[in-house]
Design an enzyme around this catalytic site. Structure first.
Site, PDB file in Angstrom:
ATOM      1  N   ALA A  60       0.830  -1.202   0.000  1.00  0.00           N
ATOM      2  CA  ALA A  60       0.000   0.000   0.000  1.00  0.00           C
ATOM      3  C   ALA A  60       0.865   1.254   0.000  1.00  0.00           C
ATOM      4  O   ALA A  60       2.024   1.244   0.427  1.00  0.00           O
ATOM      5  CB  ALA A  60      -0.919   0.001   1.226  1.00  0.00           C
TER       6      ALA A  60
ATOM      7  N   ALA B 166       2.355   2.273   3.282  1.00  0.00           N
ATOM      8  CA  ALA B 166       3.536   1.493   3.640  1.00  0.00           C
ATOM      9  C   ALA B 166       4.779   2.081   3.001  1.00  0.00           C
ATOM     10  O   ALA B 166       5.820   2.238   3.662  1.00  0.00           O
ATOM     11  CB  ALA B 166       3.352   0.043   3.200  1.00  0.00           C
TER      12      ALA B 166
ATOM     13  N   ARG C 103       5.249   5.212   1.814  1.00  0.00           N
ATOM     14  CA  ARG C 103       5.552   6.589   2.201  1.00  0.00           C
ATOM     15  C   ARG C 103       5.988   6.724   3.651  1.00  0.00           C
ATOM     16  O   ARG C 103       6.866   7.517   3.968  1.00  0.00           O
ATOM     17  CB  ARG C 103       4.338   7.494   1.948  1.00  0.00           C
ATOM     18  CG  ARG C 103       4.013   7.742   0.504  1.00  0.00           C
ATOM     19  CD  ARG C 103       2.926   8.794   0.360  1.00  0.00           C
ATOM     20  NE  ARG C 103       1.661   8.371   0.937  1.00  0.00           N
ATOM     21  CZ  ARG C 103       1.159   8.832   2.078  1.00  0.00           C
ATOM     22  NH1 ARG C 103       1.825   9.746   2.783  1.00  0.00           N
ATOM     23  NH2 ARG C 103      -0.002   8.399   2.527  1.00  0.00           N
TER      24      ARG C 103
ATOM     25  N   ARG D 105       0.483  -9.723  -4.056  1.00  0.00           N
ATOM     26  CA  ARG D 105      -0.150 -10.745  -4.885  1.00  0.00           C
ATOM     27  C   ARG D 105       0.612 -10.936  -6.187  1.00  0.00           C
ATOM     28  O   ARG D 105       0.636 -12.033  -6.750  1.00  0.00           O
ATOM     29  CB  ARG D 105      -1.609 -10.370  -5.161  1.00  0.00           C
ATOM     30  CG  ARG D 105      -2.508 -10.476  -3.932  1.00  0.00           C
ATOM     31  CD  ARG D 105      -3.911 -10.009  -4.232  1.00  0.00           C
ATOM     32  NE  ARG D 105      -3.926  -8.600  -4.644  1.00  0.00           N
ATOM     33  CZ  ARG D 105      -5.001  -7.965  -5.083  1.00  0.00           C
ATOM     34  NH1 ARG D 105      -6.144  -8.611  -5.188  1.00  0.00           N
ATOM     35  NH2 ARG D 105      -4.928  -6.692  -5.423  1.00  0.00           N
TER      36      ARG D 105
ATOM     37  N   LEU E 266      -3.073  -3.744   4.392  1.00  0.00           N
ATOM     38  CA  LEU E 266      -4.107  -4.107   3.421  1.00  0.00           C
ATOM     39  C   LEU E 266      -5.375  -3.277   3.647  1.00  0.00           C
ATOM     40  O   LEU E 266      -5.548  -2.667   4.706  1.00  0.00           O
ATOM     41  CB  LEU E 266      -4.437  -5.597   3.560  1.00  0.00           C
ATOM     42  CG  LEU E 266      -3.298  -6.570   3.256  1.00  0.00           C
ATOM     43  CD1 LEU E 266      -3.699  -7.991   3.632  1.00  0.00           C
ATOM     44  CD2 LEU E 266      -2.898  -6.496   1.789  1.00  0.00           C
TER      45      LEU E 266
ATOM     46  N   HIS F  61      -8.519  -7.025   6.817  1.00  0.00           N
ATOM     47  CA  HIS F  61      -7.749  -7.114   8.060  1.00  0.00           C
ATOM     48  C   HIS F  61      -8.101  -8.361   8.864  1.00  0.00           C
ATOM     49  O   HIS F  61      -7.207  -9.088   9.319  1.00  0.00           O
ATOM     50  CB  HIS F  61      -7.997  -5.885   8.933  1.00  0.00           C
ATOM     51  CG  HIS F  61      -7.337  -4.655   8.424  1.00  0.00           C
ATOM     52  ND1 HIS F  61      -7.408  -3.439   9.088  1.00  0.00           N
ATOM     53  CD2 HIS F  61      -6.593  -4.401   7.318  1.00  0.00           C
ATOM     54  CE1 HIS F  61      -6.741  -2.530   8.416  1.00  0.00           C
ATOM     55  NE2 HIS F  61      -6.248  -3.082   7.335  1.00  0.00           N
TER      56      HIS F  61
ATOM     57  N   LYS G 259      -4.978   1.089  10.815  1.00  0.00           N
ATOM     58  CA  LYS G 259      -6.240   1.378  11.496  1.00  0.00           C
ATOM     59  C   LYS G 259      -7.401   1.331  10.498  1.00  0.00           C
ATOM     60  O   LYS G 259      -7.189   1.551   9.303  1.00  0.00           O
ATOM     61  CB  LYS G 259      -6.172   2.727  12.209  1.00  0.00           C
ATOM     62  CG  LYS G 259      -5.771   3.905  11.278  1.00  0.00           C
ATOM     63  CD  LYS G 259      -6.908   4.372  10.397  1.00  0.00           C
ATOM     64  CE  LYS G 259      -6.440   5.242   9.269  1.00  0.00           C
ATOM     65  NZ  LYS G 259      -7.503   5.428   8.262  1.00  0.00           N
TER      66      LYS G 259
ATOM     67  N   THR H  31      -2.305  13.685  10.829  1.00  0.00           N
ATOM     68  CA  THR H  31      -1.357  13.116   9.865  1.00  0.00           C
ATOM     69  C   THR H  31      -0.261  14.114   9.502  1.00  0.00           C
ATOM     70  O   THR H  31      -0.045  14.411   8.323  1.00  0.00           O
ATOM     71  CB  THR H  31      -2.085  12.654   8.593  1.00  0.00           C
ATOM     72  OG1 THR H  31      -2.804  13.779   8.033  1.00  0.00           O
ATOM     73  CG2 THR H  31      -3.059  11.535   8.890  1.00  0.00           C
TER      74      THR H  31
END
Length: 341
Positions: A11, A14, A16, A36, A72, A77, A95, A253
């Site tokens: 993702a 992940a 960044r 995948r 993911l 999750h 989260k 953030t």
């Protein structure tokens, strides 16, 4: 002790923030990234200097991996947390932990029964500025805290974004609402309850794109939150007390180099306090490694369950408003299908 970590998924969050954070924690070792499609895993592995694997289960089958990070989509999750715990791995997951309290409770019980750490990657709560603000409130800086308000929203996402897919746990509540809900719980002295809520649902996509909620504690203090994918950008909370107010912008953030500013307003004065920059992802990764090596604090387990309960209460008590979603384009308003008026 070094915690050897495998990553399930490639993702953007992940790439960044989370994987650079792992690389900055000496007690953590990034061992392998799985996807995948092997080509995607190899691209990540080349960037971060680790191995690549095809398929998430291949990482769980490795005896040399002690923990996994799962970035993911939220709807996946529950399944992969269960499989990771069954394989004996400690788990850090983006989260929220799962989409429902019942699933969160189940995987937390599974982790406890196996003596494993299970944490969600709600990083803002591990930025030092919020703990300083909480100490300010406890010291009476704004008198007695009466109300917490929090908002998090940004403009519409690209049409194909996974947060518009209900089968993947999409929607603004799970993606954004969890932040101001968590801020309310963090600052209020007693556990809040959701007493009213609304969710605006896109009928074509089948997910909530915005919402709001009112919370109340047993002693009468309140919290008001709002969130959504159809707004100008806002990311803040405010604490309103009997003698003043505290405002924190870019609260949830902040970039690693961001110096948080806390504005304190009283009757005859306003002052701003600037804090050192922190990488809250690094702070979270350090906390995860510490939990793996020394044990997970009981208050962390309580907090995860409480956040899941609040998300369920918003959904269960919300008045759902179904209306076509529009967004502001450069030449006029766009409807959900992209037609310009």
């Amino acid at each position: 002790m070094t915690v050897r970590i495998g990553v399930l998924g490639c993702a953007d969050i992940a790439r960044r923030r989370a994987l650079p954070a792992i690389k900055r924690v000496p007690e953590a070792e990034l061992v392998v990234v799985a996807a995948r499609e092997l080509s995607k895993a190899r691209a990540f592995a080349a960037e971060f200097g680790c191995a690549a694997a095809e398929g998430y289960q291949s990482v769980l089958d490795r005896p040399d991996i002690g923990a996994v990070y799962i970035p993911l989509p939220t709807g996946l999750h529950h399944t992969w947390i269960e499989r990771a715990l069954a394989a004996g791995k400690h788990v850090l997951v983006e989260k929220p932990l799962t989409t429902r309290l019942v699933d969160t409770a189940a995987v937390m019980a599974q982790a406890r029964s196996r003596g494993l750490v299970l944490m969600d990657n709600l990083t803002f709560l591990r930025h030092g500025v919020h703990h300083f603000v909480r100490r300010m409130v406890a010291a009476g800086e704004i008198g007695e805290l009466r109300m917490v308000s929090g908002v998090f929203g940004f403009p519409p996402l690209p049409a194909g974004d996974i947060r518009y897919r209900p089968e993947l746990g999409g929607g603004a509540l799970l993606d954004l609402g969890v932040y101001p809900l968590s801020a309310a719980r963090f600052f209020l002295p007693e556990e809040p309850e959701v007493v009213a809520a609304t969710l605006r649902e896109d009928p074509d996509r089948g997910v909530d794109v915005s919402g709001a909620a009112l919370l109340c504690t047993p002693d009468g203090r309140t919290a008001q939150i709002a969130f959504g994918f159809e707004h100008s950008y806002r990311c803040e909370y405010q604490l309103w007390g009997s003698a003043g107010r505290i405002v924190v912008d870019r609260a949830y953030t902040p970039p690693p180099a961001w110096h948080p500013v806390v504005r304190v307003e009283r009757q005859d004065e306003t002052r701003e306090l600037t804090f050192p920059a922190e990488d809250q992802f690094v702070n979270t990764m350090r906390e995860f490694v510490r939990a793996v090596t020394a044990g997970q604090p009981a208050e962390e387990v309580t907090a995860i369950r409480a956040r899941a309960r609040l998300l369920d209460e918003v959904r269960d008590r919300a008045r759902v408003l179904r209306a076509p979603v529009t967004c502001q384009g450069p030449g006029g308003r766009l409807d959900a299908a992209g037609a310009r008026d």
